[in-house]
Design a protein around this motif. Sequence first.
Motif, mmCIF file in Angstrom:
data_model
loop_
_atom_site.group_PDB
_atom_site.id
_atom_site.type_symbol
_atom_site.label_atom_id
_atom_site.label_comp_id
_atom_site.label_asym_id
_atom_site.label_seq_id
_atom_site.Cartn_x
_atom_site.Cartn_y
_atom_site.Cartn_z
ATOM 1 N N ALA A 176 79.107 3.184 42.885
ATOM 2 C CA ALA A 176 78.113 3.666 43.850
ATOM 3 C C ALA A 176 76.996 2.635 43.968
ATOM 4 C CB ALA A 176 77.549 5.001 43.404
ATOM 5 N N ILE A 189 70.404 4.654 51.424
ATOM 6 C CA ILE A 189 70.798 6.014 51.065
ATOM 7 C C ILE A 189 71.598 6.635 52.208
ATOM 8 C CG2 ILE A 189 69.926 8.296 50.502
ATOM 9 C CD1 ILE A 189 67.632 6.953 49.067
ATOM 10 N N LEU A 239 75.167 5.465 52.078
ATOM 11 C CA LEU A 239 75.970 6.110 51.044
ATOM 12 C C LEU A 239 76.322 7.534 51.466
ATOM 13 C CD1 LEU A 239 77.199 5.817 48.276
ATOM 14 C CD2 LEU A 239 75.114 6.712 47.299
ATOM 15 N N MET A 240 75.320 8.237 52.021
ATOM 16 C CA MET A 240 75.569 9.620 52.417
ATOM 17 C C MET A 240 76.560 9.681 53.561
ATOM 18 S SD MET A 240 71.944 11.314 51.977
ATOM 19 C CE MET A 240 71.390 11.498 50.296
ATOM 20 N N VAL A 297 80.020 9.533 52.318
ATOM 21 C CA VAL A 297 80.395 10.765 51.614
ATOM 22 C C VAL A 297 80.708 11.865 52.619
ATOM 23 C CG1 VAL A 297 79.580 12.565 50.082
ATOM 24 C CG2 VAL A 297 79.118 10.203 49.542
ATOM 25 N N LEU A 353 74.613 17.259 53.855
ATOM 26 C CA LEU A 353 75.268 16.560 52.751
ATOM 27 C C LEU A 353 75.514 17.490 51.574
ATOM 28 C CD1 LEU A 353 76.187 13.745 52.044
ATOM 29 C CD2 LEU A 353 74.093 13.491 50.798
ATOM 30 N N ILE A 354 74.508 18.321 51.247
ATOM 31 C CA ILE A 354 74.675 19.261 50.129
ATOM 32 C C ILE A 354 75.862 20.183 50.410
ATOM 33 C CG2 ILE A 354 73.631 21.222 48.941
ATOM 34 C CD1 ILE A 354 70.960 19.852 49.236
ATOM 35 N N ILE A 357 79.122 18.275 49.885
ATOM 36 C CA ILE A 357 79.485 18.000 48.494
ATOM 37 C C ILE A 357 79.946 19.282 47.804
ATOM 38 C CG2 ILE A 357 78.572 17.297 46.260
ATOM 39 C CD1 ILE A 357 77.094 15.184 47.511
#
Lengths: 361, 291
Positions: free
Chosen positions: A70, A258, A261-262, A265, A315-316, A319
């Motif tokens: 990461a 950030i 990265l998000m 994901v 995002l939460i 995940i």
Amino acid sequence: MRIHFKTSYQHDIRLFPDRWTFMVYGALMVLAFALPYLLDEFYLGEVTNVLIWAIAGLGLMLLTGQTGQASLGHAAFLAIGCYANTILIEQGVPFIIAFPLAGIITGFVGLLIAIPVLRLHGIYLAIATIALSVLADDIIVLTEPWSGGVSGKFPEMISIFGFEIERWTMPGRFYYLVLVVTIICTLFYRNLLRSPLGRAFAAVRDSEVSATAMGVHIARTKGKAFGLSCMITGWAGALMGYYAGTFNNETFSLVISITLLMMIVIGGLGSIHGAFFGAIVVAFLPQALSILKDNVVGSGVAIPGLETGVFGMILILFILFEPMGIYGRWLKIRTWFELFPFARKDMFRRQKSYLKTERLR
Amino acid sequence: MEVLQLLVSGLANGCVYGLIALGFVLIYKATEAVNFAQGDFMMIGAFVSLGLTNAEYMHLPFWIAAPLTISIMAVFGYLLDLFVLRHLFGQNQTAVVILTIAMGFVLRFVAGLIWGHEPQTLESPLALGDLHIGGVVLGMADVAVIVVTFLLTWFLYQFFQRTKLGLAMQAASQNQMAAYFMGIPVKRVQGLIWGLSGATAAVAGILFASKGAIDPNAGLLGIKAFAAAVIGGFGSLPGALAGGLIVGVIEPFAARYFAAGYSQIAPYALLLAVLVFRPHGLFSQVRVKKV
């Protein structure tokens, strides 16, 4: 339901598993090339933005999705690519040489940084790359004679053998440039996955111990992954500079790192499709939100932090409920249809796992 | 005298970094995850205490509001683990890292909605008055920060070394499955540690808000606290405090003796140097697996 009957090793690694996929991607390609004739200039600009983010996403995906490291510092490499390209062109290097060189320079810088940093893993790596991202801002200010510091730089018009490309006055040409770079990067990524190096990346991601046992040199492989990832990211950075039209030390901030990265994901870690799906979300979310906000609370009302807040919430949810991202969801839906009516509910259930410490083993 | 003054103000700032770093280390020690939202926890703690104490909100006496804030944040931490983080139980650290970064975004957004984006100060009895010791001026708030930080670090250290629960937490982080076999309710233990780290964040928040103004972006201070935790070596509580003090002391000295552009990069440069030369911090606990 399609059945792949493999009769040789070549069947396992060919680019398109069957004729149907080849046709689908061919159709996509035709559509992509016809797009300037179908869309108006504003939306063409937006699609260009999506493609640039997708290239950056591919760069990070190679490191995070493929090799499992990461990085929260990729904005720094976007910056290096962007500045390298602009400075080279200012020195009189033609675009056709400066642009590839910018990526290679970024990759080389990435490799140099990787040597000490990649001895770290897990969270230590994430934190070291955060420090890189924060430092990049200050370093750009400190190297003002080259970088222009706080006042920033304006990239010059692109000229390839006298053929001029500019983002605002000729968005169609700029779109084609970005599209070609995207296709090259995607093919590069796809072919890398078929090579021994790409397999080594995946081996390092899945288990460093087993990878070592199979004869993979962990540090070297990680270094290569970092270098290649930075190279692709550098190209994205150069294109981002052209797209923005102006950039300074604050353009490539920690928030961009950030977001990157998000993005991968949300799109789906470890897949090429994921980079593109994530880029679509990142590029269109601000527009969608501002339209939504204007309709709900009326235009002119500013809600600071709304974008990042909503982005965080999306995002939460991903995940927690769909760790494989949008691509994972698409895969599930596709499998359900392909296997109909034999798809079972638990086919994609996560294996139960228990964590062990990284410290005292 | 000037050196002493710089040292003292650096120590007070360093203690705030140390307090946030304690939060990181607590969670790391017990769950192997890093809470990238710890700085934002502190910000929320500061705003909750501000909301309870200040005249324009609830206007409670400070000495009632402070314990109330700590309990609210402890419950908040526990509930967060119960409803959000427990879904990721046993998963890879990277997922938790990304999740907590996202949580930080959301917390900042929510705090901005509730308390606005203007900097505000806590009406704290700690903020009144200065101490003069031999020419060195020391705010009462700074003294309080230093004293409370040292006490809290000592208390948490003893908690981990001596109590049954503390040992259970360490066991749960080292090997979750083995901890289950030993009869440790791993999930509940992890919930408790999130509560404890919420409480620590509340203490940090109250002290930080007594020292100066806060706004929803105060949580970004967490990045410096990372430097502190890394320098100390994640996983060591006294190390976190020591790291915080080092970062805190370096800052005013760099600002005083280095050229303008170079001073703010000092903590990060130190962080990178530590990562390169002693990758797992000064108080390292890591051993590499032999193959």
